[in-house]
Design a protein around this motif. Sequence first.
Motif, PDB file in Angstrom:
ATOM      1  N   PRO A 178       5.128  -4.937  -6.964  1.00 40.92           N
ATOM      2  CA  PRO A 178       4.345  -5.662  -7.963  1.00 40.92           C
ATOM      3  C   PRO A 178       4.181  -4.889  -9.277  1.00 40.92           C
ATOM      4  O   PRO A 178       3.797  -5.464 -10.287  1.00 40.92           O
ATOM      5  N   ARG A 179       4.466  -3.573  -9.279  1.00 42.74           N
ATOM      6  CA  ARG A 179       4.465  -2.728 -10.483  1.00 42.74           C
ATOM      7  C   ARG A 179       3.145  -2.720 -11.231  1.00 42.74           C
ATOM      8  O   ARG A 179       3.121  -2.471 -12.432  1.00 42.74           O
ATOM      9  N   THR A 180       2.058  -3.008 -10.567  1.00 39.33           N
ATOM     10  CA  THR A 180       0.773  -2.800 -11.195  1.00 39.33           C
ATOM     11  C   THR A 180       0.410  -1.335 -10.998  1.00 39.33           C
ATOM     12  O   THR A 180       1.019  -0.648 -10.173  1.00 39.33           O
ATOM     13  N   ALA A 181      -0.578  -0.848 -11.757  1.00 40.28           N
ATOM     14  CA  ALA A 181      -0.977   0.549 -11.620  1.00 40.28           C
ATOM     15  C   ALA A 181      -1.388   0.849 -10.178  1.00 40.28           C
ATOM     16  O   ALA A 181      -1.040   1.879  -9.615  1.00 40.28           O
ATOM     17  N   GLU A 182      -2.096  -0.105  -9.568  1.00 41.17           N
ATOM     18  CA  GLU A 182      -2.556   0.108  -8.196  1.00 41.17           C
ATOM     19  C   GLU A 182      -1.377   0.210  -7.238  1.00 41.17           C
ATOM     20  O   GLU A 182      -1.368   1.028  -6.329  1.00 41.17           O
ATOM     21  N   ALA A 183      -0.377  -0.657  -7.451  1.00 41.32           N
ATOM     22  CA  ALA A 183       0.769  -0.662  -6.548  1.00 41.32           C
ATOM     23  C   ALA A 183       1.539   0.643  -6.651  1.00 41.32           C
ATOM     24  O   ALA A 183       2.001   1.188  -5.655  1.00 41.32           O
ATOM     25  N   VAL A 184       1.679   1.166  -7.891  1.00 36.54           N
ATOM     26  CA  VAL A 184       2.388   2.432  -8.070  1.00 36.54           C
ATOM     27  C   VAL A 184       1.630   3.559  -7.379  1.00 36.54           C
ATOM     28  O   VAL A 184       2.203   4.377  -6.661  1.00 36.54           O
ATOM     29  N   GLU A 185       0.308   3.560  -7.550  1.00 38.04           N
ATOM     30  CA  GLU A 185      -0.489   4.594  -6.894  1.00 38.04           C
ATOM     31  C   GLU A 185      -0.318   4.508  -5.377  1.00 38.04           C
ATOM     32  O   GLU A 185      -0.091   5.506  -4.700  1.00 38.04           O
ATOM     33  N   ALA A 186      -0.400   3.265  -4.865  1.00 40.56           N
ATOM     34  CA  ALA A 186      -0.320   3.087  -3.418  1.00 40.56           C
ATOM     35  C   ALA A 186       1.016   3.567  -2.892  1.00 40.56           C
ATOM     36  O   ALA A 186       1.093   4.264  -1.879  1.00 40.56           O
ATOM     37  N   SER A 187       2.119   3.220  -3.593  1.00 45.65           N
ATOM     38  CA  SER A 187       3.407   3.588  -3.020  1.00 45.65           C
ATOM     39  C   SER A 187       3.669   5.081  -3.180  1.00 45.65           C
ATOM     40  O   SER A 187       4.310   5.687  -2.323  1.00 45.65           O
ATOM     41  N   TRP A 188       3.143   5.685  -4.236  1.00 44.21           N
ATOM     42  CA  TRP A 188       3.306   7.135  -4.382  1.00 44.21           C
ATOM     43  C   TRP A 188       2.579   7.869  -3.256  1.00 44.21           C
ATOM     44  O   TRP A 188       3.123   8.768  -2.617  1.00 44.21           O
ATOM     45  N   LYS A 189       1.359   7.446  -3.003  1.00 40.75           N
ATOM     46  CA  LYS A 189       0.555   8.055  -1.939  1.00 40.75           C
ATOM     47  C   LYS A 189       1.240   7.860  -0.585  1.00 40.75           C
ATOM     48  O   LYS A 189       1.352   8.787   0.215  1.00 40.75           O
ATOM     49  N   PHE A 190       1.691   6.639  -0.352  1.00 35.96           N
ATOM     50  CA  PHE A 190       2.409   6.274   0.862  1.00 35.96           C
ATOM     51  C   PHE A 190       3.599   7.205   1.039  1.00 35.96           C
ATOM     52  O   PHE A 190       3.798   7.808   2.091  1.00 35.96           O
TER      53      PHE A 190
END
Lengths: 226, 483
Positions: free
Chosen positions: B146-158
């Motif tokens: 989804p390339r939202t800021a939240e999604a980027v954070e989530a996938s980086w953490k993941f």
Amino acid sequence: MTPRIAYGAFSYDLAHLLGAAVLVLSFALLYQRRITSIIGFYAVQSVLLAVAAAWQGWVQDSTHLYITALIAFAAKGVAIPVALRNIVFRLRIERSVDAALGVFPTMALGVGLATLSILVVLPTTVESQTLTREDLALALSVVMLGLLSMITRRSAITQVIGFMSMENGLILAAVGLPGMPLVVELSVAVLVMVAFVVFGVFFFRIRDQFDSLDVSHLDRVGGTHR
Amino acid sequence: MIAELFTLPGFVALAPLLTAVLVAFVADAALAAWLVIGGATAAFALACALPWQQGAGQLLLVDPLSAHMALLTSFVGMTTSWFSRGYIAVEQQAGRLDGPRLRQYHALFLAFLGFMLLSLLANNLGVTWVAIEAATLAAVIVVGLPRTAEAVEASWKFFILCGVGIALALFGVFVLYLAALPVLGPGLPAMTWSGLAQAAPQARGTLLNLAFVFLLLGYGTKAGLAPLHTWMPDAHAEGPTPVSAVLAGSILNVALVAILRTRSLLAANAEAIPPGPPLMALGLLSLVLAALSLWRRRDVKRFFAFSTVEQSGIAAFAFGLGGPPAVFAGVLHMTAHTLIKSAIFQCVGRAAQLKGGQNFADIAGLVVSHRALGLTLAAAIAAIAGLPPFGLFTSEFLIVMETARRQPILSVVLGFGLVVSTWALATRLIDLCTGTPTPDRGPAPGRLALVPAWLHLAVTLLLGLLMPATVVAWLSGIAVSVR
């Protein structure tokens, strides 16, 4: 199985030296402050790993280790560092990176972790060959130091390098095990490449979103408290 | 070794993987969605034959445990692919996913499914590891789509957390190989689960201990066991819902199966530490931590992700307890949880599209405004809370009984966690489903969109109410084979 590498022989000494050199470079990675020199040290570590793998291939007489060595050299010693340098220069982030801990505490922690790894591995592997044991202890230390450098650095790119140096430790463990099937090394190598591609995507996305590679910006979005 | 991929068990994993390659080149979104359905359905159809294809090769291992888990995973993959078609069409209309990303989504969904199936069916520890890593990478990319800021954070953490976890697990794999080396000699057999099972009694106990620590930490991260669970709520909340649905139930099963197999290796060795206590400790910690965290969540998907951590903890606790009755209950628990949790995510995903947000504040009064969706969600939440007559009640009951019999003191902690979490779930059930309906901001789902969820709930109802003798025999077979 008769040990091919006896304690005190030249082949033993060299294999041991190479493993130790990889570990020393992990320590060097811990205290570097400039991104470009971190990348440089990572490249040297990977090349040393390649030499260690090739030497193991020679003394264990197993050809597939040469392939591992070649992959380590070409991908991790040359291609990845070059690509990382390009990214760093294109994004103009060659300045020094913030570390969460100072040099002395980091190094002290590093020494502690290396000691711990040796204390854990050596007594548990009494029956294995001397070289296998020491190689495993060195490899575990490299893995632990990689983990430590991921924790003590804030910038995404240095975390990535910490991660990759951890994987160097894993390969060092794999090449030291007698007769380890090829499947694992090859797939690990392939996966490092894949992982790198994923990372690359991340860099640009993080840059798009925040104009910085500092991952602490990400916490602004909110952590688990939602 | 590669030739084994072209046998029936190999095709269970190959069907989604090959379709994924095909889908990556299909530009037409509607056709791609149908291909996804085809690939996932083919995997399930092939998996149905697995119980009659048991045997161990160099690459693949079909024993009762892997056959069961592959069947379960491919079933959830199939129904989720049905659900995904309608869900993604709505996302596309809303402009949240477009052309190339849609293609990535479809291909990665199948790749994720295929690699999970491969890791469940793999006999070689290296292949298991590679498949888990590949499934993780696929999931990481999808979560970031989804390339939202939240999604980027989530996938980086993941990625970072699971990447580190997986690296530690690989070290564990090497140590296991070293442990089997004196017994089996160098080469492939020392890398297989079936070979290790034979070698375990004679292997050196201390090496098995060392391997267990790394594998437990490594795969424990994937299983979402506390304190290594922090990637899970973000990944579930930000990724597209169909992936959350599969992610929630299945990836933790893959990791738990690997942990369970390692546990049996240690249990078979007299010198090694008993693997139960560390597993039980992590399990109870996850349960209690998640049960308390449930009270503080404002995001619906995040809330249910914590419930996944809780359920994973219960299953790990059951495996730690050990012995056929507890393993029976643990496998039943994983099965029921996977089915119910994906049903919940399907309903929640539709509800979030309907109400235009996924916070508890956005969604209320579903039963009043959208009867079918609201009732399905209510039933699914009641089921995940472990209320009868659903299957999770049976498994939790069995686990509590077994704990009370063997570790009476621990049953207090277990009971506390279960009561606190059930209470939280019941409170949120009331918030979501009753009260004054919030305004709709998106399209309402048709009856057809709920069919997969109904199917899942029907199966768990069957497990809770009837528990056919064949199912009992099948699960007992797994429990005995695992030891």
